[in-house]
Enzyme design. Structure first.
Site, PDB file in Angstrom:
ATOM      1  N   SER A 329     -43.493 -38.559  16.849  1.00 15.70           N
ATOM      2  CA  SER A 329     -42.582 -37.501  16.493  1.00 15.70           C
ATOM      3  C   SER A 329     -41.374 -37.871  15.757  1.00 15.70           C
ATOM      4  O   SER A 329     -41.258 -39.115  15.687  1.00 15.70           O
ATOM      5  CB  SER A 329     -42.133 -36.578  17.547  1.00 15.70           C
ATOM      6  OG  SER A 329     -41.270 -36.968  18.418  1.00 15.70           O
ATOM      7  N   ASP A 330     -40.741 -37.008  14.935  1.00 18.12           N
ATOM      8  CA  ASP A 330     -39.502 -37.610  14.518  1.00 18.12           C
ATOM      9  C   ASP A 330     -38.608 -37.311  15.496  1.00 18.12           C
ATOM     10  O   ASP A 330     -38.951 -36.448  16.645  1.00 18.12           O
ATOM     11  CB  ASP A 330     -39.068 -36.697  13.233  1.00 18.12           C
ATOM     12  CG  ASP A 330     -37.995 -37.443  12.231  1.00 18.12           C
ATOM     13  OD1 ASP A 330     -37.118 -38.376  12.842  1.00 18.12           O
ATOM     14  OD2 ASP A 330     -37.869 -37.143  10.961  1.00 18.12           O
ATOM     15  N   LEU A 331     -37.386 -37.654  15.318  1.00 16.18           N
ATOM     16  CA  LEU A 331     -36.165 -37.461  16.785  1.00 16.18           C
ATOM     17  C   LEU A 331     -36.024 -35.866  16.863  1.00 16.18           C
ATOM     18  O   LEU A 331     -35.674 -35.386  15.969  1.00 16.18           O
ATOM     19  CB  LEU A 331     -34.948 -37.991  16.284  1.00 16.18           C
ATOM     20  CG  LEU A 331     -33.971 -38.101  17.450  1.00 16.18           C
ATOM     21  CD1 LEU A 331     -34.495 -38.715  18.596  1.00 16.18           C
ATOM     22  CD2 LEU A 331     -32.585 -38.846  16.811  1.00 16.18           C
TER      23      LEU A 331
END
Length: 807
Positions: A329-331
């Site tokens: 995932s992105d942050l």
């Protein structure tokens, strides 16, 4: 048996190690012991067998820990010259069994790591060694960490080489050069103990108001694909176990670069056919080139968040493309499924949605912790699903050889990072990226013997405005500004007068009158304007690292671009337009140099300023690169990877729009100010003798296109020859023209070369009404030239039978 005590001696230490079978060599290989009879510890066993064996031995909590990538910069303690693991690190490991960290070595205002509190390359290697040593010696199974770092235009850590941002890299139209650059970035990161480089960013951008355009390769899927392939090959080399290469994480999957309204992370408005035809090809090309990791984007597509989109993460990525790496995932992307997209009521539901959709790892670790364990216990997630995700992560740890070689050599890091050769490479990338957009009456190049030169503007002597977002703190002496580059270039007898004139955004403090006075005394003026992605310690940040933009800022920073800084207009901010017009009114020859992260409104400049140079954010050697171009030591050949609009009211204004009724507006025409592929040179080039030949046998198709390219000037230079294609009549609507091939060619004065391009079925295919990839019979228009608008040669060829393409 009693053991004789050798207290305080090295002999006692070695004897204990030998009896325990846990010996390690300095900076690398874990010694082979009888523990190698355990399959996962046996380096000669097949990787899949090692993964399977280790999975059997892991608890649920240990498995879930492998799927979490936490923020890493609080995991070390620095005391003087010594570096070790922090108490935070020990507590995290005792409780959560974490398998990966991100941005351990990152330094910037968000992390609060400075040139003083951050790590030198040698200390960075010591820090990562300490973390790995703890994992190998103080955890039950001894699973090494995967350490991910930001690497889009250099490793985002103290002491590393800073290259041009991605939009500048794309402006080189030179994939071989970018692959060389990526190899240098990878080596600098790897010798410090990193294993994963976040990059390349493969977002196709059709919305320049969006804050992150500088991180992209522009508006064309083919150009993005070629740059992405180059970065992946440079990062990963011939194998990730080399000790000099890192895993490439592709960003952001997908359709992230054209958000509605220009809002970062906003909704993507795209249909399925356009998704396959425009947004997905760069990712597919990079995965075909071997990319081993991919990051889901924050946005949603047609109501489904990309972080929980099984169509993208399973059907496309795994089933259609055969991807065998791991997704992340992105942050905060998985929590965003609940908080932003509101398709989950709880974190438990968000975690279940994401992992069931095929998202392996959680950057930030907020969702794949207790929430994922709870989801498993409540039978919302199966152990098979968790095992699949964990296997994807472990496979790369084994492939990289981390179980046998968890450490790096601090001495090697100290001498390998930021070498003179890498600085020279940074300059090569910067000079190759510079786009000469206008050069009326041959004002450029300037003479080095010019008597009086005024250098004016907020970006003429500001190191951080030159470097772009995702940049670590820099010592001032390392960065060469435009002013410094010019001073180093001109004759000792030349008088160079510098006046800032104004800031990028601030309007309260300006000295335009002083700048005008300097211009009046000069023989020529170089004015350096544009934008900035320079963060400062006064900026507040979201948990994702994006900046918080406040409409009522009192102390106005220069920053108007970079993640989180979306724009409502593209006008030059602050008093820059006033400064430019005041300088032009002096009647002196003016050269405008743009240092910027996105295309800005330069309509007035295009009409009134004789020479315009775009350097984007050119990196640490940017000042030397700009000076080389201004004074003729480098013949510019950069080309725009994105169209420059006249107004936000025209948006979108990308060149390869679908065939449609696109007509002029009441106020202005519909064409961009400068089109995709545009760029001038100090040389002139002639195109002639276009020929094409079609060879079709069964399902095989090859179209050979050739033409002659000649340097008709007295100056050696590079030309970027571009081939565009149009399907003249098709079953679905296709682009009015689409870049299919390009080549940056160096020609001596008067030299002529025959350029040959080969097109195959995949270059001609479309997604028909039945959603099948085919080349349809019919005629295709060939367009060859110096930009998408500057077409020099036209031709046609015919395909006589339908060809079904493999996806």
């Amino acid at each position: 048996m009693k053991m004789k005590k050798f207290t305080g001696t090295r002999s006692y230490f070695l004897l204990c190690i030998a009896m325990l079978g846990l010996g390690t060599t300095a900076f690398g290989q874990v010694k082979k012991t009888n523990a190698s009879t355990i399959i996962y510890k046996n380096p000669t066993a097949p990787v899949d067998a090692r993964v399977k064996d280790l999975l059997k031995r892991m608890t649920l909590e240990e498995k879930v820990g492998q799927l979490c990538t936490l923020l890493g910069w609080e995991m070390y303690d620095k005391k003087g010259d010594s570096v070790g693991v922090s108490e935070t690190f020990k507590a995290v490991m005792a409780k959560r069994h974490i398998g990966s960290f991100w941005a351990t070595l990152r330094a910037d205002p968000w992390t609060k790591k400075t040139l003083v509190t951050g790590l030198s390359p040698k200390q960075a290697a010591m820090a990562t060694n300490a973390m790995q040593k703890y994992m190998m010696e103080n955890t039950r199974l001894g699973i090494p960490l995967l350490l991910a770092e930001e690497c889009p235009h250099g490793h985002m850590a103290i002491g590393t080489t800073v290259f041009s941002t991605s939009i500048g890299q794309a402006s080189t139209w030179d994939p071989a050069l970018i692959q060389e650059m990526a190899g240098a970035i990878a080596k600098e990161a790897r010798v410090q103990g990193a294993h994963i480089g976040y990059g390349p960013v493969l977002d196709l951008v059709r919305e320049p108001r969006w804050s992150r355009l500088e991180e992209t390769y522009g508006e064309d899927p083919y150009l993005i694909s070629q740059m992405g392939i180059a970065m992946v090959k440079g990062f990963q080399g011939t194998g990730i176990g080399s000790g000099s290469n890192v895993i490439s994480t592709l960003k952001h999957f997908t359709a992230y670069g054209s958000p509605e309204g220009g809002h970062n992370g906003g909704i993507a408005l795209t249909g399925l056919r356009d998704l396959y035809s425009s947004y997905l090809p760069p990712f597919q090309a990079a995965i075909k080139a071997g990319a081993l990791s991919i990051m889901a984007s924050y946005n949603s597509i047609d109501g489904v968040p990309c972080s929980s989109n099984s169509f993208l993460l399973k059907d496309v990525l795994v089933k259609q493309w055969g991807f065998r790496g791991f997704s992340v995932s992105d942050l905060g992307g998985i929590p965003g499924v609940r908080s932003t997209h509101k398709v989950a009521a709880t974190m438990e539901e968000a975690a279940a949605l994401a992992i069931n959709a095929g998202l392996d790892a959680d950057l930030g670790g907020e969702a794949y912790g207790e929430a994922l364990i709870k989801a498993f216990n409540n039978k919302k997630v199966t152990m098979a699903t968790i095992d699949t995700a964990v296997a994807h992560v472990l496979r790369l740890k084994f492939t990289m050889g981390l179980f046998e070689h968890p450490y790096v050599d601090p001495a090697v890091a100290e001498k390998t990072v930021a070498t003179a050769a890498n600085a020279a490479l940074s300059k090569r990338v910067a000079t190759a990226s510079i786009v000469l957009m206008k050069n009326e009456n041959g004002l450029l190049p300037l003479k080095k013997t010019i008597k009086n030169l005024a250098v004016i503007g907020p970006n003429a002597d500001n190191i951080y405005n030159q470097l772009g977002d995702y940049t670590a703190p820099q010592p001032a002496e390392k960065i060469v500004t435009v002013l410094e580059g010019i001073k180093a270039k001109v004759s000792p007898d030349t008088k160079v007068t510098y006046v800032k004139g104004c800031a990028i955004r601030d309007t309260a403090h300006a000295n335009i009158s002083e700048a005008v006075a300097a211009a009046q005394q000069a023989d020529a003026v170089v004015i350096v304007l544009g934008g900035s992605s320079a963060r400062d310690f006064e900026t507040t940040f979201q948990s994702t690292g994006a900046a918080e933009v406040k409409a009522s800022e009192v102390a106005v920073s220069d920053m108007e671009s970079g993640e989180g800084y979306d724009r409502v207009s593209l006008d030059l901010m602050g008093l820059q337009s006033n400064l430019l017009q005041s300088i032009a009114a002096t009647g002196k020859p003016v050269i405008l140099v743009l240092i910027e992260g996105r295309p800005l409104n330069i309509n007035w400049a295009a009409q009134h300023i004789p020479a315009i140079v775009n350097a984007w954010y050119p990196g640490q050697e940017g000042g030397h690169a700009v000076a080389d171009v201004l004074f003729g030591d480098y013949n510019p050949a950069g080309r725009l990877p994105v169209s420059i609009p006249k107004s936000v009211g025209q948006l979108p204004v990308y060149y390869n729009y679908k065939s449609a009724a696109r007509h002029d507006y009441v106020e202005m025409d519909a064409k961009p100010l400068y089109s995709f592929g545009h760029g001038l040179s100090y040389s002139t080039f002639e195109y002639k003798d276009l020929q094409s030949n079609v060879q079709a046998t069964g399902s095989n198709l090859k179209v050979t296109v050739s033409f002659k390219l000649k340097n008709t000037s007295t100056v050696a230079g590079d030309e970027v020859a571009q081939l565009y294609l149009r399907d003249d009549a098709s079953s679905v609507v296709t682009a009015v023209k689409q870049l299919k091939k390009f080549q940056r060619v160096h020609l001596a004065a008067g030299e002529e070369k025959t350029i040959t391009f080969e097109l195959f079925a995949d270059d001609l295919r479309l997604l028909n009404t039945a959603m099948k990839w085919v080349v349809e019979p019919g005629t295709f228009s060939l367009m060859v030239g110096a930009s998408s608008e500057d077409i020099r040669l036209n031709g046609k060829f015919e395909v006589k039978q339908e060809i079904v393409c493999k996806y």
